[in-house]
Design an enzyme around this catalytic site. Sequence first.
Site, PDB file in Angstrom:
ATOM      1  N   CYS A 162       0.683  -0.939   0.072  1.00 13.15           N
ATOM      2  CA  CYS A 162       0.104  -0.316   0.177  1.00 13.15           C
ATOM      3  C   CYS A 162       1.143   1.068  -0.220  1.00 13.15           C
ATOM      4  O   CYS A 162       1.573   1.395   0.604  1.00 13.15           O
ATOM      5  CB  CYS A 162      -1.019   0.055   1.068  1.00 13.15           C
ATOM      6  N   ARG A 168       4.084  -0.551  -4.702  1.00 16.34           N
ATOM      7  CA  ARG A 168       4.168  -1.298  -3.112  1.00 16.34           C
ATOM      8  C   ARG A 168       2.679  -1.935  -3.252  1.00 16.34           C
ATOM      9  O   ARG A 168       2.077  -2.827  -1.907  1.00 16.34           O
ATOM     10  CB  ARG A 168       3.790  -0.162  -2.097  1.00 16.34           C
ATOM     11  N   TRP A 206      -2.559  -2.869  -1.664  1.00 15.70           N
ATOM     12  CA  TRP A 206      -1.920  -4.185  -1.984  1.00 15.70           C
ATOM     13  C   TRP A 206      -3.039  -5.256  -0.788  1.00 15.70           C
ATOM     14  O   TRP A 206      -2.376  -4.396   0.725  1.00 15.70           O
ATOM     15  CB  TRP A 206      -1.014  -4.478  -0.832  1.00 15.70           C
ATOM     16  N   ASN A 239      -1.676   2.554   5.319  1.00 14.80           N
ATOM     17  CA  ASN A 239      -0.533   1.830   5.358  1.00 14.80           C
ATOM     18  C   ASN A 239      -0.517   1.020   6.393  1.00 14.80           C
ATOM     19  O   ASN A 239       0.029   1.165   7.200  1.00 14.80           O
ATOM     20  CB  ASN A 239       0.128   2.014   4.094  1.00 14.80           C
ATOM     21  N   GLY A 240      -0.595  -0.653   6.250  1.00 10.60           N
ATOM     22  CA  GLY A 240      -0.335  -1.863   7.196  1.00 10.60           C
ATOM     23  C   GLY A 240      -1.748  -2.325   8.077  1.00 10.60           C
ATOM     24  O   GLY A 240      -2.076  -3.198   6.805  1.00 10.60           O
ATOM     25  N   GLU A 288      17.733 -18.108  -6.384  1.00 14.16           N
ATOM     26  CA  GLU A 288      17.357 -16.975  -7.246  1.00 14.16           C
ATOM     27  C   GLU A 288      16.824 -16.894  -7.454  1.00 14.16           C
ATOM     28  O   GLU A 288      15.448 -16.421  -8.645  1.00 14.16           O
ATOM     29  CB  GLU A 288      18.031 -15.474  -7.235  1.00 14.16           C
ATOM     30  N   LYS A 335      12.546 -15.785  -9.144  1.00 16.47           N
ATOM     31  CA  LYS A 335      12.223 -15.426 -10.574  1.00 16.47           C
ATOM     32  C   LYS A 335      11.617 -15.223 -11.017  1.00 16.47           C
ATOM     33  O   LYS A 335      11.126 -14.341 -11.786  1.00 16.47           O
ATOM     34  CB  LYS A 335      13.958 -14.446 -10.957  1.00 16.47           C
ATOM     35  N   GLU A 364       8.230 -15.782  -9.800  1.00 18.12           N
ATOM     36  CA  GLU A 364       7.293 -14.685  -9.358  1.00 18.12           C
ATOM     37  C   GLU A 364       7.007 -14.241 -10.824  1.00 18.12           C
ATOM     38  O   GLU A 364       5.846 -12.840 -10.831  1.00 18.12           O
ATOM     39  CB  GLU A 364       8.229 -13.868  -8.458  1.00 18.12           C
ATOM     40  N   HIS A 374      17.673 -37.033  -3.907  1.00 20.21           N
ATOM     41  CA  HIS A 374      16.985 -36.977  -2.740  1.00 20.21           C
ATOM     42  C   HIS A 374      15.595 -37.372  -2.572  1.00 20.21           C
ATOM     43  O   HIS A 374      14.983 -36.776  -1.202  1.00 20.21           O
ATOM     44  CB  HIS A 374      17.474 -36.794  -1.624  1.00 20.21           C
ATOM     45  N   LYS A 415       6.149  -4.481  -3.485  1.00 16.79           N
ATOM     46  CA  LYS A 415       7.772  -4.223  -4.066  1.00 16.79           C
ATOM     47  C   LYS A 415       7.988  -4.228  -2.172  1.00 16.79           C
ATOM     48  O   LYS A 415       9.099  -5.590  -2.275  1.00 16.79           O
ATOM     49  CB  LYS A 415       8.200  -3.740  -4.066  1.00 16.79           C
TER      50      LYS A 415
HETATM   51  C1  F6R Z   1      12.353 -11.196  -4.858  1.00 21.11           C
HETATM   52  C2  F6R Z   1      11.531  -9.760  -4.023  1.00 21.11           C
HETATM   53  C3  F6R Z   1      12.050 -10.031  -2.713  1.00 21.11           C
HETATM   54  C4  F6R Z   1      12.003  -9.433  -1.988  1.00 21.11           C
HETATM   55  C5  F6R Z   1      11.915  -9.474  -0.439  1.00 21.11           C
HETATM   56  C6  F6R Z   1      12.446  -9.137   0.345  1.00 21.11           C
HETATM   57  O1  F6R Z   1      11.986 -10.710  -6.067  1.00 21.11           O
HETATM   58  O2  F6R Z   1      12.203  -8.742  -3.853  1.00 21.11           O
HETATM   59  O3  F6R Z   1      11.436 -11.301  -2.581  1.00 21.11           O
HETATM   60  O4  F6R Z   1      13.320  -9.605  -1.486  1.00 21.11           O
HETATM   61  O5  F6R Z   1      10.792  -8.971  -0.167  1.00 21.11           O
HETATM   62  O6  F6R Z   1      12.166  -7.243   0.430  1.00 21.11           O
HETATM   63  P1  F6R Z   1      13.398  -6.565   1.007  1.00 21.11           P
HETATM   64  O7  F6R Z   1      15.216  -6.941   0.052  1.00 21.11           O
HETATM   65  O8  F6R Z   1      12.890  -5.034   0.323  1.00 21.11           O
HETATM   66  O9  F6R Z   1      13.746  -6.963   2.686  1.00 21.11           O
END
Ligand code: F6R
Length: 611
Positions: free
Chosen positions: A2, A27, A74, A100-101, A484, A488, A491, A507, A606
């Site tokens: 948000c 956000r 969000w 927000n929250g 990772e 990627k 997502e 395993h 994000k």
């Molecule tokens: C994946 C991604 C998330 C963040 C996670 C932590 O591409 O961006 O998995 O890495 O939400 O976010 P930060 O680094 O902002 O604490």
Amino acid sequence: MCGIVGYIGPKSVDSVLLVGLTRLEYRGYDSAGVAVVHNGELQIRKERGKIKDLEELLQSHPVEGHMGIGHTRWATHGEPNRRNAHPHSDSKRRIAVAHNGIIENHYELREELKREGHVFQSDTDTEVIPHLVEEELKKGVDIEEAVYLAIRKLRGRYAFVLVYEGTPERIFFARDGSPLVFGSGKGETFLASDLPAIIPAAKEHYIIENEEWGWITRDRLHLFNGDRREKTVALEKITMDVKDLDKGGFEHFMLKEIFEQPGVLRRIIQERLGDNSGKVSISEKASEMQKLSRLSRIIITSAGTSWHAALVGKLYFERFAKISTEVDLSSEFRYRNPIAEGDTKVVAISQSGETADTIASIYEAKAKFLRVLSFVNNTSSTIARESDAFVDLLAGPEIGVASTKAYTAQLLNLLLYSAFLGGVKWILDKDERQQLFDEVRRLPDQMDQILERADVIKEWAKDFKETKDFVFLGRSFNHPTALEGALKLKEVSYIHASGYAGGEFKHGPIALITDQVPVVCIAPQGDIYEKMLSNIEEVRARKGIIISIHTEGDETVPSLSDYSFPIPACSEVLSPLLAVVPLQLLAYYVAVERGCEPDQPRNLAKSVTVE
Ligand code: F6R
């Protein structure tokens, strides 16, 4: 999670709010709305979907005025529909709130308010706020008092902005846990979840602290603490550049940020190794020498991509500084009641600096009297401010929801910090450090070479448009790269993908392999090379599709692969920084092929500011 924004000034409020909300869309993008007070009348417009949907609504149903608030959501409580979109209002529609929250005690507040005759329109926790203020106003207090009394009833993590029909030219706000910044421009003032929403118009800013509340007028911030004592405000100049906030000719922020990585590495190298003295330059606070030489244990806490960086960081700390290191998911950290013994430091890693779980783990660490060092990209964030010291990741604003350049910036900063610790503890001598740094200095050009061949992966992506499952395998320093790469891809393209350590494959996960499953094998030269060859053979024997990442010049891995991509030769410890780049490109191009929106994947935001 948000984004909120507020504006008072000479411009048309709808256009200012729309620009601010667009910059905060990272956000959350489930719904959006604005509330404007003009000539003593409150106007609210909200819509399900993205800011462009709100923009269309505002074209058909315009609002007029110079003061208002906006929100991009969000969803936490209640479906992402128009009814649950913010701003929310009281029974008489005189007060509007964007929040927000999470208000944790919203059930009990809602029940109390219902007993007083309040009728709720949404399923959100937020709606209790305007009703609480309305309830206080009914008792005959003025609006300042009503807002203050309402805040005292809230429990949880929040930042909110509030407008009231009865007070033109005033936006109320409060913060406890979620970010909020005040901005001041020429005859105009702003409130927002993050600075990008208010630049370049805002020239100076103040970061609202937890438990602060108050209101803004067109010319200033009126700030109070929890005891209603007015505080003096020292504004700071805003240095963020608006140029960093556009796509710079790329189709998506994610692609732009992937391509920015060599430049980010150059910036870090310049900042940390620039003087060629063989020493790493780290901020003064982060480098308290005496204590660091006694440091015997590190616990790293982080989430998502930052957690993958932590897994590499552990290997760096153990290799270069011989410090025993544990890695925790920040959401799990507190449940295991970590033991605070010996000379232990907690390291928090976060791009946004606002991840609620990581913040909670910092509070947990501090409650145990552990010192906290954070690696953050947003240096005015909660994590930077709550830590004893922080290292700036220097990645520049990252806007694409999928983290790319912040990840490689995390890896390089962790590597250099571990080399710095290695020096302090006399583990790495000057020559060893110098040799490592010479290699580090080659990384940006090597990354450029990879990016020059991005079209190869763009072509591959066409073959995986309909693929249902992917597997990623790596070992040692590239086990986190496999995790990772899988994160990627899933997502941004919504294809199911899992990453495994090569040794674990037999395993259980090997049961997944059919001739329809691509297996990405990260197999650069180094200690694990032969073991990765065995993994490749195991996949081949089961007819899996092999996509390999290998060292330039190696002919064996490509000869065993269906698709192969070379990365320049480098030592194994540095290979995660290079090997991840083709995987980021693969995720991006597959997402685009499938018609997905890589900058705004479904259900994600994000900055994850709820636990
Ligand atoms: C994946 C991604 C998330 C963040 C996670 C932590 O591409 O961006 O998995 O890495 O939400 O976010 P930060 O680094 O902002 O604490």
